[in-house]
Design a protein around this motif. Sequence first.
Motif, PDB file in Angstrom:
ATOM      1  N   SER A 106      -0.945  12.115   7.120  1.00  0.00           N
ATOM      2  CA  SER A 106      -2.004  12.241   6.105  1.00  0.00           C
ATOM      3  C   SER A 106      -1.441  11.997   4.716  1.00  0.00           C
ATOM      4  O   SER A 106      -2.072  11.311   3.896  1.00  0.00           O
ATOM      5  N   LEU A 107      -0.283  12.543   4.438  1.00  0.00           N
ATOM      6  CA  LEU A 107       0.353  12.340   3.139  1.00  0.00           C
ATOM      7  C   LEU A 107       0.674  10.869   2.920  1.00  0.00           C
ATOM      8  O   LEU A 107       0.426  10.324   1.841  1.00  0.00           O
ATOM      9  N   GLN A 108       1.191  10.207   3.943  1.00  0.00           N
ATOM     10  CA  GLN A 108       1.517   8.783   3.818  1.00  0.00           C
ATOM     11  C   GLN A 108       0.255   7.957   3.560  1.00  0.00           C
ATOM     12  O   GLN A 108       0.269   7.032   2.744  1.00  0.00           O
ATOM     13  N   ARG A 109      -0.841   8.295   4.242  1.00  0.00           N
ATOM     14  CA  ARG A 109      -2.101   7.581   4.007  1.00  0.00           C
ATOM     15  C   ARG A 109      -2.589   7.804   2.579  1.00  0.00           C
ATOM     16  O   ARG A 109      -3.039   6.872   1.906  1.00  0.00           O
ATOM     17  N   ALA A 110      -2.495   9.055   2.112  1.00  0.00           N
ATOM     18  CA  ALA A 110      -2.933   9.370   0.745  1.00  0.00           C
ATOM     19  C   ALA A 110      -2.071   8.651  -0.288  1.00  0.00           C
ATOM     20  O   ALA A 110      -2.585   8.134  -1.291  1.00  0.00           O
ATOM     21  N   GLN A 111      -0.769   8.594  -0.051  1.00  0.00           N
ATOM     22  CA  GLN A 111       0.117   7.891  -0.975  1.00  0.00           C
ATOM     23  C   GLN A 111      -0.187   6.398  -1.000  1.00  0.00           C
ATOM     24  O   GLN A 111      -0.182   5.776  -2.062  1.00  0.00           O
ATOM     25  N   ALA A 112      -0.459   5.828   0.159  1.00  0.00           N
ATOM     26  CA  ALA A 112      -0.794   4.400   0.231  1.00  0.00           C
ATOM     27  C   ALA A 112      -2.106   4.129  -0.504  1.00  0.00           C
ATOM     28  O   ALA A 112      -2.232   3.141  -1.241  1.00  0.00           O
ATOM     29  N   GLN A 113      -3.086   5.007  -0.331  1.00  0.00           N
ATOM     30  CA  GLN A 113      -4.366   4.853  -1.027  1.00  0.00           C
ATOM     31  C   GLN A 113      -4.179   4.988  -2.528  1.00  0.00           C
ATOM     32  O   GLN A 113      -4.758   4.233  -3.299  1.00  0.00           O
ATOM     33  N   ALA A 114      -3.369   5.941  -2.964  1.00  0.00           N
ATOM     34  CA  ALA A 114      -3.100   6.114  -4.394  1.00  0.00           C
ATOM     35  C   ALA A 114      -2.415   4.874  -4.961  1.00  0.00           C
ATOM     36  O   ALA A 114      -2.743   4.429  -6.074  1.00  0.00           O
ATOM     37  N   HIS A 115      -1.503   4.311  -4.217  1.00  0.00           N
ATOM     38  CA  HIS A 115      -0.815   3.095  -4.666  1.00  0.00           C
ATOM     39  C   HIS A 115      -1.808   1.938  -4.808  1.00  0.00           C
ATOM     40  O   HIS A 115      -1.787   1.215  -5.807  1.00  0.00           O
ATOM     41  N   ARG A 116      -2.694   1.785  -3.821  1.00  0.00           N
ATOM     42  CA  ARG A 116      -3.707   0.722  -3.898  1.00  0.00           C
ATOM     43  C   ARG A 116      -4.620   0.939  -5.101  1.00  0.00           C
ATOM     44  O   ARG A 116      -4.969  -0.015  -5.805  1.00  0.00           O
ATOM     45  N   SER A 117      -4.983   2.183  -5.352  1.00  0.00           N
ATOM     46  CA  SER A 117      -5.848   2.488  -6.493  1.00  0.00           C
ATOM     47  C   SER A 117      -5.156   2.153  -7.808  1.00  0.00           C
ATOM     48  O   SER A 117      -5.783   1.597  -8.729  1.00  0.00           O
ATOM     49  N   ARG A 118      -3.872   2.504  -7.910  1.00  0.00           N
ATOM     50  CA  ARG A 118      -3.120   2.168  -9.133  1.00  0.00           C
ATOM     51  C   ARG A 118      -3.055   0.654  -9.334  1.00  0.00           C
ATOM     52  O   ARG A 118      -3.189   0.167 -10.448  1.00  0.00           O
ATOM     53  N   MET A 119      -2.844  -0.069  -8.243  1.00  0.00           N
ATOM     54  CA  MET A 119      -2.762  -1.533  -8.354  1.00  0.00           C
ATOM     55  C   MET A 119      -4.113  -2.118  -8.805  1.00  0.00           C
ATOM     56  O   MET A 119      -4.136  -3.023  -9.626  1.00  0.00           O
ATOM     57  N   LEU A 120      -5.209  -1.582  -8.296  1.00  0.00           N
ATOM     58  CA  LEU A 120      -6.536  -2.047  -8.729  1.00  0.00           C
ATOM     59  C   LEU A 120      -6.790  -1.744 -10.197  1.00  0.00           C
ATOM     60  O   LEU A 120      -7.363  -2.562 -10.918  1.00  0.00           O
ATOM     61  N   LEU A 121      -6.349  -0.566 -10.653  1.00  0.00           N
ATOM     62  CA  LEU A 121      -6.520  -0.205 -12.056  1.00  0.00           C
ATOM     63  C   LEU A 121      -5.716  -1.131 -12.966  1.00  0.00           C
ATOM     64  O   LEU A 121      -6.153  -1.452 -14.066  1.00  0.00           O
ATOM     65  N   GLN A 122      -4.564  -1.564 -12.527  1.00  0.00           N
ATOM     66  CA  GLN A 122      -3.752  -2.471 -13.328  1.00  0.00           C
ATOM     67  C   GLN A 122      -4.394  -3.844 -13.444  1.00  0.00           C
ATOM     68  O   GLN A 122      -4.185  -4.550 -14.416  1.00  0.00           O
ATOM     69  N   LEU A 123      -5.186  -4.217 -12.433  1.00  0.00           N
ATOM     70  CA  LEU A 123      -5.844  -5.513 -12.470  1.00  0.00           C
ATOM     71  C   LEU A 123      -7.045  -5.540 -13.405  1.00  0.00           C
ATOM     72  O   LEU A 123      -7.472  -6.600 -13.849  1.00  0.00           O
ATOM     73  N   THR A 124      -7.586  -4.368 -13.709  1.00  0.00           N
ATOM     74  CA  THR A 124      -8.790  -4.327 -14.544  1.00  0.00           C
ATOM     75  C   THR A 124      -8.467  -4.148 -16.003  1.00  0.00           C
ATOM     76  O   THR A 124      -7.439  -3.894 -16.461  1.00  0.00           O
TER      77      THR A 124
END
Length: 102
Positions: free
Chosen positions: A84-102
Amino acid sequence: MAHRLRRGEGISWHAAEEGIHLIGSGDPGGLAYLGVAVHEPEGGLLGVVSLYLPGNRAALSPETRESLTLLAEVAGILLARRRSLQRAQAQAHRSRMLLQLT
């Protein structure tokens, strides 16, 4: 040591299917085996914790069985939390990457 077996291969699969598996010869110089299935809290099989002891079935006391069963339960909970922690970390990383694109 982790070792991956194909379904139905080896005595560990008996533990996986039955929840707990105990074998041993009547020979005091033999080898006793105890395997306990490790499940995630939702019930999915994660693996088997196995214990080999010199001696016969008598070498595997009720206390040893209970201890290995508790270890398997705790391992299942911890492994599920780690996933669960690994999934949450992966989701947080994807969210950060999306925020950097905007």
